[in-house]
Design a protein around this motif. Structure first.
Motif, PDB file in Angstrom:
ATOM      1  N   ARG A 128      -7.456   0.224  -5.914  1.00  0.00           N
ATOM      2  CA  ARG A 128      -6.668  -0.999  -5.743  1.00  0.00           C
ATOM      3  C   ARG A 128      -5.911  -1.514  -7.152  1.00  0.00           C
ATOM      4  O   ARG A 128      -6.855  -2.173  -7.936  1.00  0.00           O
ATOM      5  CB  ARG A 128      -7.494  -2.038  -5.085  1.00  0.00           C
ATOM      6  CG  ARG A 128      -6.677  -3.740  -4.585  1.00  0.00           C
ATOM      7  CD  ARG A 128      -7.383  -4.314  -3.844  1.00  0.00           C
ATOM      8  NE  ARG A 128      -6.914  -5.722  -3.725  1.00  0.00           N
ATOM      9  CZ  ARG A 128      -6.295  -5.887  -2.505  1.00  0.00           C
ATOM     10  NH1 ARG A 128      -5.522  -4.705  -2.081  1.00  0.00           N
ATOM     11  NH2 ARG A 128      -5.602  -7.051  -2.475  1.00  0.00           N
ATOM     12  N   LEU A 153      -8.453   1.827   5.472  1.00  0.00           N
ATOM     13  CA  LEU A 153      -8.685   0.207   4.470  1.00  0.00           C
ATOM     14  C   LEU A 153      -8.742  -1.065   5.781  1.00  0.00           C
ATOM     15  O   LEU A 153      -9.861  -1.889   4.774  1.00  0.00           O
ATOM     16  CB  LEU A 153      -7.346   0.059   3.944  1.00  0.00           C
ATOM     17  CG  LEU A 153      -7.640   0.922   2.590  1.00  0.00           C
ATOM     18  CD1 LEU A 153      -6.431   1.576   2.082  1.00  0.00           C
ATOM     19  CD2 LEU A 153      -8.850   1.090   1.707  1.00  0.00           C
ATOM     20  N   TYR A 203     -11.999  -1.639   6.431  1.00  0.00           N
ATOM     21  CA  TYR A 203     -12.869  -0.997   5.822  1.00  0.00           C
ATOM     22  C   TYR A 203     -13.620  -3.064   5.022  1.00  0.00           C
ATOM     23  O   TYR A 203     -14.546  -3.360   4.724  1.00  0.00           O
ATOM     24  CB  TYR A 203     -12.884   0.042   4.230  1.00  0.00           C
ATOM     25  CG  TYR A 203     -13.518  -1.198   2.575  1.00  0.00           C
ATOM     26  CD1 TYR A 203     -14.963  -0.839   2.889  1.00  0.00           C
ATOM     27  CD2 TYR A 203     -12.777  -1.399   1.770  1.00  0.00           C
ATOM     28  CE1 TYR A 203     -15.534  -0.195   2.147  1.00  0.00           C
ATOM     29  CE2 TYR A 203     -13.598  -1.642   0.712  1.00  0.00           C
ATOM     30  CZ  TYR A 203     -15.156  -1.277   0.443  1.00  0.00           C
ATOM     31  OH  TYR A 203     -16.264  -1.820  -0.699  1.00  0.00           O
ATOM     32  N   ARG A 204     -12.643  -3.256   4.548  1.00  0.00           N
ATOM     33  CA  ARG A 204     -12.532  -5.274   4.356  1.00  0.00           C
ATOM     34  C   ARG A 204     -13.086  -6.344   5.685  1.00  0.00           C
ATOM     35  O   ARG A 204     -14.180  -6.412   5.331  1.00  0.00           O
ATOM     36  CB  ARG A 204     -10.905  -5.077   3.737  1.00  0.00           C
ATOM     37  CG  ARG A 204     -10.539  -4.654   2.888  1.00  0.00           C
ATOM     38  CD  ARG A 204      -8.962  -5.698   2.963  1.00  0.00           C
ATOM     39  NE  ARG A 204      -8.224  -4.905   1.478  1.00  0.00           N
ATOM     40  CZ  ARG A 204      -7.184  -3.529   1.371  1.00  0.00           C
ATOM     41  NH1 ARG A 204      -6.878  -3.075   2.567  1.00  0.00           N
ATOM     42  NH2 ARG A 204      -7.307  -3.269   0.530  1.00  0.00           N
ATOM     43  N   HIS A 224      -8.360   6.210  -3.476  1.00  0.00           N
ATOM     44  CA  HIS A 224      -8.441   4.856  -3.402  1.00  0.00           C
ATOM     45  C   HIS A 224      -8.392   3.481  -4.858  1.00  0.00           C
ATOM     46  O   HIS A 224      -9.701   3.859  -5.411  1.00  0.00           O
ATOM     47  CB  HIS A 224      -8.948   3.855  -2.358  1.00  0.00           C
ATOM     48  CG  HIS A 224      -8.355   2.515  -1.866  1.00  0.00           C
ATOM     49  ND1 HIS A 224      -9.725   1.717  -2.236  1.00  0.00           N
ATOM     50  CD2 HIS A 224      -7.841   2.047  -1.609  1.00  0.00           C
ATOM     51  CE1 HIS A 224      -9.447   0.308  -1.731  1.00  0.00           C
ATOM     52  NE2 HIS A 224      -8.078   0.638  -1.201  1.00  0.00           N
ATOM     53  N   ASP A 252      -2.288  -0.963  -2.901  1.00  0.00           N
ATOM     54  CA  ASP A 252      -3.464  -0.257  -2.477  1.00  0.00           C
ATOM     55  C   ASP A 252      -2.801   1.322  -2.643  1.00  0.00           C
ATOM     56  O   ASP A 252      -2.115   1.243  -1.594  1.00  0.00           O
ATOM     57  CB  ASP A 252      -3.641  -0.513  -0.954  1.00  0.00           C
ATOM     58  CG  ASP A 252      -4.874  -1.409  -1.205  1.00  0.00           C
ATOM     59  OD1 ASP A 252      -5.803  -2.042  -2.236  1.00  0.00           O
ATOM     60  OD2 ASP A 252      -5.091  -2.148   0.030  1.00  0.00           O
ATOM     61  N   PRO A 281     -13.611   3.882   2.416  1.00  0.00           N
ATOM     62  CA  PRO A 281     -12.551   4.685   0.945  1.00  0.00           C
ATOM     63  C   PRO A 281     -13.780   4.522  -0.065  1.00  0.00           C
ATOM     64  O   PRO A 281     -14.574   3.909  -0.136  1.00  0.00           O
ATOM     65  CB  PRO A 281     -11.675   3.806   0.528  1.00  0.00           C
ATOM     66  CG  PRO A 281     -11.715   2.448   1.272  1.00  0.00           C
ATOM     67  CD  PRO A 281     -13.069   2.920   2.459  1.00  0.00           C
ATOM     68  N   SER A 313       0.623  -0.810  -0.037  1.00  0.00           N
ATOM     69  CA  SER A 313       0.033  -0.303   0.146  1.00  0.00           C
ATOM     70  C   SER A 313       1.003   1.536   0.223  1.00  0.00           C
ATOM     71  O   SER A 313       1.980   1.558   0.193  1.00  0.00           O
ATOM     72  CB  SER A 313      -1.031  -0.182   1.188  1.00  0.00           C
ATOM     73  OG  SER A 313      -0.548  -0.323   2.567  1.00  0.00           O
TER      74      SER A 313
END
Length: 1719
Positions: free
Chosen positions: A437, A471, A474-475, A435, A451, A649, A366
């Protein structure tokens, strides 16, 4: 008519000078007629007529040519038959070089063959020319034998030979050839004189020697045949595959030589390695190379261009194998089989290798840009590394031209083991949180994700700063389904308690009481799964999308004209429950843009956007990626966020667009590219996904666009499906397929480039699901050979993985069979297509047959829950348990004699007659016997070594066990070998001791290679030494004793003669030292010669050597030697340089029983004592240091040589009445006589100490010794008690005749052999002293021995009447008869000349000076010349002078040396006629030793030996007065008074002592009761039986006998003179009562007369003269028998034969008449 013509000049090669005789000269090959040259006339040897017809004449001309240098004349005779004729004969004269033609007419009368000749005659002889007329006939010519090259079985060799038609007809031929030969051509036709080459082809199928006959049929109506012998040799080829060490690394050393290991090879590259196929045979070996059968789907990564070849004999063939792996991480295995011709031998080559690819990793996954203001940019560094040595193609799937995130090098090549720092730039276009990926694609590696995130603030909008923890939350929230709610709603739920925060800060629903499940956690998914399961490329997705855009990819196609391009409607759907805002990133300079740029989308609603394409030019390609970000609208300002955990994000939206503006008539740019794509998908189990990567490189200078039509191949997923590649860049694709079964499936993907159908590349790939398939050898059956109960039998069994995936196998054996059956390894991994040999062990526990079953289960290395876990295969095992024994082919093995310390090997053959293999272990028990201490030898190490104490014998086979024997002692060894069968429970000697069985017995005897000195004699200056004295000087008894001893370890330091020393004086490794004393002699005398007879009395050959110090010194360079020498070294160097000591021969070899003479010499060239250490070395035996010493004295020096300073007399028994005389020898080694006298002071002192008893009596205390001779001092040693007396000296003796009594005679027979085959010899025996002559007789003393004849010589020893030691040295002088006759002839001439000189004189007057001077017999006299040179007065006086005197050669007092003889010859040869010297004899030495005893001593000591001797004189004649110890018989030689020894004149003390002793003895006998009982028993004994026959005459005879103390057995045996039976019978006859008194008186008178005669006979038989006569008669009889036996007239060993005659009629009378009177 005769026609004569001049011949053409001949070549120089043809001219040669001819000698008498016939010389044939062969013409060249082109000549039709074979010509010969006969005495200078060249003419054809044969005239032939062919093709003639009846009734016609045919004329041929015979040409004669003179090739000689002279004119030749000859004549001839006409043919003898009427069919050939020529002109009338007349003389022919041919000049040199001229020719003559003679016509020959042939007139046939019938059809047959004719033959005649024309004969030519010359002075030297005759020669003829053959005339032959032949009929036309077919005839073929070819070799009788053809040898073909050696050939391998099933190979082909060939050779050719010519076939020539030498007949007159056209010939058809045909061959009949046995297999495996055949001819090419096998038939044909030949014109006359034509020739063809026939090829013989040899193709054997069996290895053997071929010698066959091929038949050729030829001719016309009558077929003829002729054979040719075809010879060939066929052998089996033997091929071996060898892999070099460096190419076989990874394989255990020495375990495999037929495994080629490539190791780990980079993907996509090709590596080539070579193996060598060796041909171990002597024939060329053709072979072919095959690989394993191909499965349905297999990508051959191994390849070999050679499919067949020929390996030369004893050579090799290099085979190159290439390895080109395609799948990273895959282990590849393949097998190449080298098959020889005929499939006789198959050699398998295993090739293994693995594929390695790049190992790319990101240092961070990241990149956080934090926050920046709008209009600014920020750059961060992202490091990417490749830890593999394989270059890596990487690509970040992002278009930096239309994104807020850009990389300076989004794609490229990362070399091996390098790290690259990439620059990532963040340029926000809107004040929002960003953001994205981004996936990093790597060729031949799974993709990686990184990321990128950052926040942009403006003056108005300041969204919350996005950080890495957001992040992560968030996951986690995504997994828990909370990210579809906007942050404001989540904050409310937090306040209301509907949501909670876990320990990590993420949101979670409050747990319910009934459900005790923990909240879900986020786990990183597989990158390949995440890449494909995005919900777009695949119908599946890891998580449902929050925002979606449609379409994701779009191709505008051809946009001409430019201003009429239709916009693309773009639909964005909000799947969340909150209001979102979509902001598209503007791309400046791009032909694509989105309108509107920012738009809000309500929850669960969609919004439409338009994509506008505005191309700038025609005939161009356009491609771009549009980027947009969607986010909850509530996040536009950080003030709207109450809880940090609710921050979500943004989501990135990407749309790929393509278009082109090519006009219809314009051709698109031709793409320049390289496509790297595999042919086969990596293997996978059915119903599982398999992936591979594909690389497309743009090698051109223009943009390339691509698109994949997935609709054409729905079974394969490709990502990305479309896009563009900048010039010099590349695109990495990932392909995925999902095989559903194990059948092969073909996939074809159309890849269109540059939006032109003509540039479509079809990509073909295959895929196949791999099931679990295991191949068992032998269809799942395993058979064991019968095994011994309790032992193990091992077999290798192969299983093979027949799939492209590795599998794990596990064997399962039933619990009840686990003790009987086992396998190793029980589990493992089988790589794709790998075959593994496993060791199965069968151990039966009883005598029966076994049928067992085992299972093997296989599964995938990483099992998929969808696929079956494992598959089982059954193995059927058959075996049998039996019993067996081992026996030796020879139960007793005798190795005979073995050298101690040496090795002897042999083989013991072990036989196994059973049906099972037997593993055995051998043990050895050692037993040593002989003259030794049993306790000492019990601890000796084992002298027998088994090369293999363990082994295995197959069924019905034999094994050879090598045995090495090394005896350490000279004893008899017996080894008992036992065996035991090895089982898993009994594996060593200790555990198998109870089960050991006897096998065989081996015996051997340890021996030394040794010899002994059998005899010694002297010559030269030492000729006067006696043999006994010589043995003492050379310590020969000690030497023989040393040679009989056991070896010491130090003596075997050097087993054979070796140069081992670097010094002049070599080191000594032996404890045995002794002296070799050569005695003394004057300077200049003859060398001292000593001959030693070496005899091998042993049983093995002996190699011996006398090594001087120089023979033991190594040869070194001069600079390495020490320049300074010690006096001792200089002394030895002088002796060796002048060869003062010599040995001849210095070395030799003696076979058992063989003898050899060695001569040792000492030269007397320098005055003084010479010492030299000489090593006597016996190979593998003793080494003894001999100290050679010799003395050289001056001419006028008196010198007695003493052998030693001590002498030991022979031990004498105490109380011996007549002690023997012993001798001590003195040698005069000088040139002057020596007088000696013995000092007797110590003798007198010892006598006084022993009560005046003469312990030592010297009989010859003084004397004289002539030069070069030996003097004797006689001693009598009479000990008084058992101890050692020290007086002067003593010597040992050698006994040959043994112990003998006095008054007897001991005889021996000696043969004198003449080994010469042509010369007779004369011999004469010489006895050294007069005393020896009195006691020793030799018959004959002299004589002549003819060539090859043997003369017997009888040697008789008669003791002198007193006890003595005898050591007599007999010398036999042997002369060649011819030289002796010549000497006598010369002596007579010399004596005649001497008598003649007595009356002859020489006249020396001057007037007679011119006359011839007389000559002496020896030559011309020199006195006349002397007279001429004298003055006149002197000349008158010497006018009359006699001849030179003839006189004997003056001999000095000692043997003259070589320089003395030369001096005498030089000075006297010219004036003295020297008397002829007798020839030097050959001296043969014979030592006679014995010891005589008095009769009483011999009888008391050797009672059993007494009857063997005959007493040659009566007892009454014995001189009793000389038998006393005092030695009174030698009073004239002694200075002692004999009265001292008389008891009558003894002192009172002596008389008292004797009285006391006798009184004690008598008193003891009177008081001893046992003595009294013994006397009584002797008186009470019954009268003996023989006393009943006692008669009066016996008493009378006893009275007449003389008194004697000798037992009766000394007299003559009465068996020699038995009583006459007839006389006894006459005395016992009864008289008739009717006889008158007169008859009685006459009869009585006759009886008395006979009795008187009998008494006279008995008295006569007892007379000494009669006994001597009988003994002499018997001795002569035996001597005659022995002489006849030596001549072969009588065979003493022949078996006696008895001839039974029929009974005589006279013997059948029952009452024979009385025998006549024997008076």
């Amino acid at each position: 008519m005769l026609a004569q013509a001049h011949g053409e000049p001949q070549n120089s090669d043809s001219f040669r000078k001819l000698c008498c005789g016939c010389v044939r000269k062969l013409s060249t090959r082109k000549a039709k007629k074979k010509k010969g040259v006969f005495w200078g006339i060249e003419v054809a040897e044969t005239l032939r007529w062919r093709g003639w017809e009846l009734g016609k004449e045919m004329i041929k001309h015979l040409i004669l040519k003179n090739v000689h240098e002279k004119t030749q004349k000859l004549s001839y005779r006409c043919p003898s038959t009427r069919f050939f004729f020529t002109v009338f004969p007349q003389p022919i004269t041919l000049s040199p070089g001229m020719s003559l033609t003679l016509p020959i007419v042939f007139r046939p009368t019938e059809k047959r063959e004719y033959e005649d000749s024309v004969c030519f005659k010359k002075a030297e002889g005759e020669f003829s020319v053959t005339l032959r007329a032949t009929l036309p006939h077919p005839c073929l010519s070819f070799p009788a034998t053809v040898q073909l090259p050696i050939c391998a079985v099933y190979n082909v060799t060939e050779t050719t030979f010519p076939v020539r038609n030498i007949g007159d007809l056209v010939t058809v031929f045909a061959w009949e050839t046995p297999s495996p030969f055949y001819m090419i051509p096998d038939c044909g036709m030949l014109n006359p004189g034509a020739e063809c080459m026939v090829k013989v082809v040899f193709q054997p199928k069996v290895a053997m020697v071929y010698d066959v006959a091929a038949t050729c049929w030829f001719g016309g109506e009558e077929k003829q045949k002729r054979t040719i012998q075809l010879k060939a040799l066929a052998k089996y080829p033997y091929l071996r595959v060898s892999v070099t060490e460096e190419e076989a690394e990874g394989i255990q050393a020495g375990k495999f030589r037929d495994v080629l290991c490539f190791g780990s090879v980079p993907v996509g590259t090709t590596v080539e390695k070579c193996v060598e196929i060796f041909n171990m045979s002597v024939v060329d070996a053709p072979c072919r190379i095959e690989r394993a059968k191909d499965p349905l789907v297999r990508d051959h990564v191994f390849s070999c261009d050679v499919s067949h070849g020929v390996v030369p004999a004893k050579g090799k063939l290099v085979l190159c194998i290439r390895f080109q792996p395609q799948t990273v991480g895959e282990h590849s295995t393949d097998y190449f089989t080298i098959i020889s011709a005929g499939c006789l031998l198959q050699t398998v080559l295993k090739v293994v290798g693995s594929c390695k690819g790049p190992l790319v990793s990101l240092h961070q996954y990241s990149v956080d840009f934090d926050w920046i203001n709008l209009g600014e940019s920020l750059m961060e560094t992202l490091k990417i590394s490749n830890i593999s040595d394989v270059p890596a193609y990487y690509q970040f799937d992002i278009d930096g031209r239309g994104s807020v995130f850009s990389l300076d090098r989004p794609c490229g090549v990362l070399e091996g083991t390098t790290t690259l720092a990439l620059k990532v730039t963040f340029r926000p276009t809107h004040p929002i949180s960003y953001h994205r990926r981004v996936v990093c694609l790597v060729h031949h590696q799974e993709p990686m994700y990184v990321d990128f995130f950052g926040t942009c603030h403006s003056d108005i909008a300041k969204p919350a700063i996005l950080q890495a923890r957001h992040l992560s939350w968030y996951r986690t929230n995504t997994v828990r389904g909370l990210t579809f709610y906007p942050p404001d709603i989540l904050s409310v739920m937090l306040k209301d308690g509907k949501l909670q925060m876990d320990e990590k800060g993420a949101l979670m629903l409050p747990p319910e009481i009934p459900q005790d499940k923990p909240p879900k956690e986020y786990f990183e998914a597989n990158s390949m799964t995440e890449y494909f399961y995005d919900g777009v490329s695949s119908d599946l997705a890891l998580f449902p999308p929050h925002v979606s855009v449609s379409p994701r990819e779009y191709d505008f196609g051809c946009c001409v004209p430019l201003h009429k391009v239709e916009p693309l409607p773009l639909c964005v759907t909000n799947h969340t429950k909150g209001k979102i805002t979509v902001a598209w990133t503007p791309s400046h300079g791009s032909a694509f843009r989105v309108s509107p740029e920012i738009c809000d989308i309500p929850p669960l609603k969609s919004s439409a956007f338009r994509v506008l394409f505005q191309p700038a030019q025609l005939n161009s390609l356009y491609a771009a990626e549009l980027e947009g970000f969607a986010f909850y609208k509530v996040l536009r300002h950080y003030s709207n966020i109450e809880e940090d955990a609710t921050i979500c994000p943004s989501w990135c939206l990407a749309v790929r667009l393509r278009a082109h503006t090519y006009e219809a008539e314009r051709e698109h740019f031709i793409p320049q590219y390289i496509l790297d794509v595999p042919k086969v998908f990596p293997p996978a189990a059915p119903n599982t996904d398999t992936y591979c990567s594909m690389l497309l490189l743009n090698t051109g200078t223009s943009l390339i666009t691509f698109s994949v039509n997935q609709a054409a191949c729905p079974s394969v997923l490709v990502k990305p499906c479309s896009g563009h590649i900048i010039p010099g860049g590349h695109q990495i694709f990932f392909l995925s397929t999902h095989p559903v079964n194990t059948t092969s499936q073909q996939h074809v993907l159309p890849l269109q480039l540059n939006s032109y159908p003509g540039y479509t590349k079809e990509i073909a790939l295959r895929s196949c699901g791999e099931s679990l398939l295991l191949l068992l050898e032998g269809d799942g059956n395993l058979y064991f050979k019968p095994a011994y109960i309790g032992t193990s039998s091992t077999r290798m069994y192969t299983i093979k993985n027949c799939t492209r995936l590795p599998m794990v196998f596990t064997w399962k054996i039933h619990q009840s069979d686990s003790k009987i059956l086992s396998v190793s390894p029980t589990a493992g991994i089988l790589q794709p297509y790998e075959a593994m040999a496993q060791a199965w062990t069968f151990t039966p526990d009883k005598e029966t047959k076994y049928l067992l079953r085992a299972m093997v289960f296989v599964r995938r290395k990483s099992p998929d829950p969808v696929s079956p876990k494992s598959v089982g295969y059954a193995l059927r095992i058959v075996g049998e348990g039996v019993l067996g024994t081992i026996r030796a082919q020879k139960e007793h093995l005798d190795l005979g004699n073995v050298l101690v310390g040496d090795l002897q090997s042999c083989s013991v053959v072990l036989l196994n007659d059973g049906i099972c293999s037997l593993k055995y272990i051998l043990s050895v028990e050692q037993q040593i016997t002989g003259p030794c201490d049993p306790e000492e030898v019990r601890s000796d190490p084992l002298a027998l070594e088994l090369e293999q104490a363990r082994g295995m014998i197959p069924a019905r086979s034999k094994a050879f066990v090598q045995i090495t024997v090394r005896p350490a002692r000279r004893l008899h060894y017996t080894w008992s070998i036992k065996y035991a069968i090895c089982t898993p429970t009994a594996t060593d000697l200790a555990s198998t001791k109870e089960e050991q069985q006897p096998l065989c017995c081996i015996v051997a005897t340890g021996v030394y290679p040794t010899f002994c000195i059998a005899d010694a004699c002297s010559a030269g200056s030492a000729s006067g030494l006696s043999k006994l004295h010589l043995w003492r000087l050379f310590s020969l008894d000690t030497l023989n004793e040393y040679l009989e001893r056991d070896l010491t370890p130090s003596e075997l330091t050097y087993r054979v003669p070796t140069r081992h020393s670097t010094c002049l004086i070599p080191p000594v490794y032996t404890p045995h030292l002794l002296d070799f004393n050569f005695g003394a002699a004057p300077i200049g005398s003859e060398p001292t010669l000593v001959m030693l007879l070496l005899a091998n009395k042993g049983v093995v050959p002996v190699e011996w050597a006398f090594l001087f110090p120089s023979d033991q010194k190594m040869d070194v360079e001069h600079w390495a030697e020490d320049a300074e020498f010690s006096p001792h070294e200089l002394h030895q160097m002088r002796i060796q340089d002048n060869q003062l000591f010599s040995v001849s021969p210095k070395s030799g070899k003696l076979l058992p029983g063989q003898e050899e003479s060695v001569q040792l010499s000492h030269r007397h060239d320098f005055i003084g004592t010479d010492h030299l250490p000489v090593l006597l070395k016996v190979s593998y035996g003793h080494e003894i240091l001999l100290n050679f010493s010799g003395v050289t004295v001056e001419q006028d020096q008196r010198y007695i040589h003493f052998a030693s300073t001590k002498h030991f007399f022979t031990p004498i028994a105490i109380g011996t009445s007549h002690p023997p005389t012993q001798l001590y020898e003195l040698y005069n080694g000088g040139a002057m006589p020596v007088m000696f006298e013995v000092q007797l002071d110590n003798i007198v002192r010892i006598q006084e100490e022993n009560f005046q008893h003469p312990v030592f009596a010297c009989l010859t205390p003084r004397g004289e010794i002539p030069p070069g001779t030996t003097g004797h001092i006689e001693w009598i040693f009479s000990p008084l008690e058992a101890r050692m007396y020290l007086a002067a000296t003593l010597s040992h003796h050698r006994i040959c005749l043994g112990n003998i009594p006095d008054c007897t005679k001991a005889s021996r027979l000696v043969f004198l052999n003449n080994i010469s085959e042509s010369k007779a010899v004369v011999f004469a025996w010489q006895i050294s002293t007069c005393k020896d002559k009195r006691v020793l007789q030799i018959a004959p003393e002299s004589g002549v021995v003819q060539p090859g004849e043997s003369i017997p010589c009888f040697i008789a020893l008669r003791p002198s009447g007193s006890a003595s030691f005898y050591s007599i040295d007999l010398v036999c002088e042997v002369y060649i008869q011819e030289s002796l006759v010549q000497y006598e002839r010369d002596l007579q001439e010399w004596e005649g000349a001497k008598e003649r000189q007595a009356v002859e004189f020489t006249i020396t007057e001057k007037d007679l000076g011119t006359k011839k001077k007389p000559k002496s017999p020896a030559g011309r006299s020199s006195d006349s010349a002397e007279t001429e040179n004298l003055p006149e007065s002197s000349a008158v006086i010497r006018k009359y002078k006699t001849l030179p005197p003839i006189k004997n050669h003056p001999m000095p007092n000692l043997p003259a040396g070589h320089f003395q003889r030369r001096l005498l010859l030089d000075k006297e040869a010219s004036r003295v006629w020297v008397k002829p010297e007798p020839p030097k004899p050959i001296l043969l030495h014979l030592g006679v030793t014995a010891r005589s005893y008095s009769i009483e001593d011999f009888y008391s000591n050797f009672t059993s030996e007494f009857p063997k001797y005959f007493l040659s004189r009566p007892f009454s004649d014995w001189p009793l007065e000389s038998k006393f110890v005092d030695g009174s018989r030698d009073r004239d030689r002694m200075d002692m008074d004999p009265k001292w020894l008389s008891l009558a004149t003894a002192s009172k003390q002596e008389l008292q002592t004797v009285t006391d002793i006798l009184t004690g003895v008598i008193r003891g006998l009177l008081e001893n009761t046992q003595f009294h009982d013994a006397v009584r028993r002797s008186l009470d004994e019954p009268i003996p039986y023989f006393s009943q026959f006692r008669c009066e005459e016996s008493a009378e005879l006893r009275d007449r006998r003389q008194c004697s103390t000798v037992p009766s057995r000394v007299s003559a045996s009465p068996d020699l003179y038995p009583e006459k039976d007839g006389e006894r019978k006459e005395t016992r006859q009864e008289t008739s009562p009717n006889n008158d008194l007169l008859e009685s008186w006459e009869r009585m008178s006759e009886i008395l007369h006979h009795e008187q005669l009998r008494e006279q006979k008995e008295m006569m038989s007892r007379q000494p003269a009669f006994g001597n006569l009988v003994e002499l008669l018997l001795e002569n009889t035996l001597q005659n028998i022995l002489i006849e036996a030596s001549r072969g007239e009588v065979v003493l060993t022949a078996r006696p034969r008895v001839i039974a005659l029929p009974p005589s009629p006279s013997r059948r009378i029952t009452n024979p008449a009385p025998p006549p009177s024997r008076a």
